[in-house]
Enzyme design. Structure first.
Site, PDB file in Angstrom:
ATOM      1  N   SER B 132       0.790  -1.241   0.000  1.00  0.00           N
ATOM      2  CA  SER B 132       0.000   0.000   0.000  1.00  0.00           C
ATOM      3  C   SER B 132       0.819   1.285   0.000  1.00  0.00           C
ATOM      4  O   SER B 132       0.237   2.373  -0.100  1.00  0.00           O
ATOM      5  CB  SER B 132      -0.959   0.011   1.194  1.00  0.00           C
ATOM      6  OG  SER B 132      -1.896  -1.037   1.049  1.00  0.00           O
ATOM      7  N   VAL B 133       2.127   1.167   0.091  1.00  0.00           N
ATOM      8  CA  VAL B 133       2.954   2.353  -0.156  1.00  0.00           C
ATOM      9  C   VAL B 133       2.645   2.894  -1.557  1.00  0.00           C
ATOM     10  O   VAL B 133       2.729   4.100  -1.805  1.00  0.00           O
ATOM     11  CB  VAL B 133       4.450   2.007   0.018  1.00  0.00           C
ATOM     12  CG1 VAL B 133       5.353   3.086  -0.559  1.00  0.00           C
ATOM     13  CG2 VAL B 133       4.773   1.768   1.491  1.00  0.00           C
TER      14      VAL B 133
END
Lengths: 416, 416
Positions: B132-133
């Site tokens: 999810s970065v």
């Protein structure tokens, strides 16, 4: 799919609009599950996007400086004319690219880019599948290991790879595998799913497996199933399974996977400008016989270092002179002749390179649908080409490519 | 699979030997079909080899010069101590990497690399999944388009993407999607295959589909099926489907696929050192919510350009100051508080970035299993980390990462 015959213009992947749109329209979508990446006309998009269809390993260029290729484009090549040996018609270099479905083409003369064209969806920075051009990289790696004394060309495959001791490869020598003079029950008929190459494609996962598939799950499981048929060493027969064995031998000798060997021994030392993508099977093993996806200029760099005897113009000798000498000695014409390559009279095959005959000492890496590295020492010329010809056989485009390459070479010899 | 609980040492992917050998032994092989790439301990290998399991698009760095990051490693950071807020025990920075299954970690202080460690199979040149970065890259791209006046944060999703006009997103604003204050029938429970995120994973092809699967075939088909549940704009709820919608909006606004946007607007202008791999679905659309695989130093470069207000140290402003200002204003704590993030007291969420609370103005890109870009403006510090923690939830490693990052920041403030 359109059912009329498409030419290079009507099948142009940009105008076809494959995979364009967010989302792509249903009739513009390509799917691995339908093998769209391996058939015309959809392959004209897919050949420049293989990593989006299949798992790949990276062949890393590292962080070193790029080998800068000087550019001095010349406008006299497009008018170079040649005669098709199949129908006797005349064509020019400028016209032939559409005839043989060229995606990208580049001519190096004395190390300078004198001609460079990109078509369809292929650009300078687009990796494109090189198909069997991959084999010549693997053959060169094997010659490098021989030059280092780490492989003996007379060694038997069954000794080098004990897993193959009960296969048809067992009593073949490394040299016979490199030169494809093995005698095996394996047919290289791309359009026949029941052929050896069809079974191997299933094992490698290049194309969808039939339902209920119970065959080999990767290349390591597949190769031991190939039986002997005849006597090794008698004649050349083009079979991709030889290169899979050769890739296994190279990887085992180096103790690394083939993508890593290729990165460390060729991609990094040559100063390639882009990483390459290498199609892999479920074991992670790259497809040594045809899975490499480089950009065009990096294929040119490999051709140029071969032309220069393995040395770089800026210094250094990443490929041993002895390895080059072994390759450029060429193969046995007596072993090659019976194979009946009409467009390669006087040709031969050596260490996964094709020798084209004639008096230039020219030799070539060749891949289906039009991939090529063509090295003409007499003309101090290298031509590299990507293609997406509808037909998966070299005979489909040899009459419009080999004489064209030779005509450009003759022109460069005459006009400097 | 071993059934005892493994720690970072006993699960080390090098000693496990995953995919090693030519061929790998049967018990050392990982397979996408078994979802080995998405479960512990095998994911410790796979997170650094995602392109070998799944189709990917390339996020190209182009041919420009690399943004050289100065290196001046210091040996005082390993002794920096902090207290775990969950069990009150003391740990040091040097010890914590094994505790939270770190694969790679780097500290930038005033733009210089002062700390850099790689573990297991991860190296400086190894792309690693950022999970999810990825969202924070997409959120930043959206802010850039807003700063250019090409997107209006008050616009309704149903107007921006007509395909979503009958979905739960229809009457949400772009801002609500960016800040995840949409109200949707979509649960983000990674361990529940029947959850919204499980259904989306099937649609994207990240994990094998159940037999007889009749769900959506790609992200574009999946997103319109998500219904509304409640009122938009009330409170923050972390749902990855918001980022998929945001990626669609960004791509449609730019008229290019997300991998191309990210290459042109961030990867090339920032002088990244490696191409990144972006997981794609069958439509070719990259997985905006979690599919980016960069190398660690390139994630650091993105953090550093954020810290510098969108400007590069060598000149140029690839990310507009107004975009940065909009992000670093932070989100609504009132909207964030009810979500109950125990380890982010006073935190908020803005434009796909997490604000961690405290008095440093620190904010972070955060991904499951331990991925992070942590930007501490007060300490002039950026920390980036890859991890392969056994548990797919930030709460599993927040107590050993957030206080550790803050302790390093305090140390740098005190000791320069």
């Amino acid at each position: 799919m359109p059912d009329k015959i498409l030419d290079a213009v009507t099948s142009d992947p940009v105008s076809m609009g494959w995979m364009q749109g967010l989302p792509p329209a249903p009739d513009k979508r390509l799917a691995w599950a339908r093998a769209d990446h391996m058939r015309f006309p959809t392959h004209r998009h897919a050949f420049s996007h293989m990593r989006e269809f299949l798992p790949t390993a990276r062949v890393g260029r590292g962080q070193g400086p790029v080998w800068q290729l000087p550019v001095a484009l010349r406008d006299d090549l497009d008018a170079v004319a040649f005669t098709r040996p199949d129908d006797g018609r005349s064509l020019t270099w400028g016209d032939v690219h559409a005839v043989n479905f060229t995606d990208a083409v580049l001519v190096l003369h004395r190390g300078t880019i004198v001609y460079e064209r990109y078509f369809g969806v292929t650009r300078q920075d687009t990796p494109h599948i090189a198909f069997s051009v991959t084999k010549s990289f693997v053959g060169t790696l094997a010659e490098m290991l021989i030059a280092e004394g780490r492989l003996d060309p007379a060694a038997l495959v069954g000794d080098l790879v004990p897993e193959l001791a009960r296969s048809g490869f067992a009593d073949a020598t490394l040299r016979q595998v490199m030169d494809m003079t093995t005698a095996l029950d394996f047919s290289e008929e791309y359009t026949d799913p029941a052929s050896g190459i069809g079974a191997m494609s299933n094992a490698l996962g290049l194309t969808p497996r039939p339902s209920g598939y119970a065959g080999a799950d990767d290349v390591f499981a597949f190769l031991p199933t190939i039986a002997k048929e005849g006597e090794h060493g008698q004649r050349f027969t083009y079979r991709t399974c030889n290169t899979e064995v050769l890739g296994w031998i190279v990887a085992r000798t180096e103790g690394e996977r083939l993508d890593q060997v290729l990165s460390r021994r060729i991609w990094q030392p040559l100063g390639m400008e882009q990483d390459a993508d290498f199609l892999t099977d479920t074991s992670g093993m790259p497809f040594a016989g045809g899975g490499l996806n480089p950009v065009l200029r990096d294929m040119a760099r490999f051709g140029e270092v071969m032309r220069l005897g393995g040395a770089l113009p800026g210094g250094g000798q990443p490929i041993h002179a002895a390895a080059l000498a072994s390759i450029t000695a060429g193969g046995s014409t007596a072993a090659f002749d019976p194979a009946g390559y009409a467009w390669l009279p006087g040709g031969s095959y050596r260490s996964q390179w094709w020798f084209v005959g004639g008096n230039h000492g020219a030799y070539s890496a060749r891949g289906i649908h039009g991939q090529a590295i063509y090295i003409d020492p007499a003309a101090e010329m290298v031509i590299v080409r990507f293609g997406s010809h509808p037909v998966a056989a070299n005979t489909a485009f040899d009459p419009t490519s080999l004489p064209a390459y030779n005509a450009v070479a003759e022109h460069l010899i005459l006009h400097g």
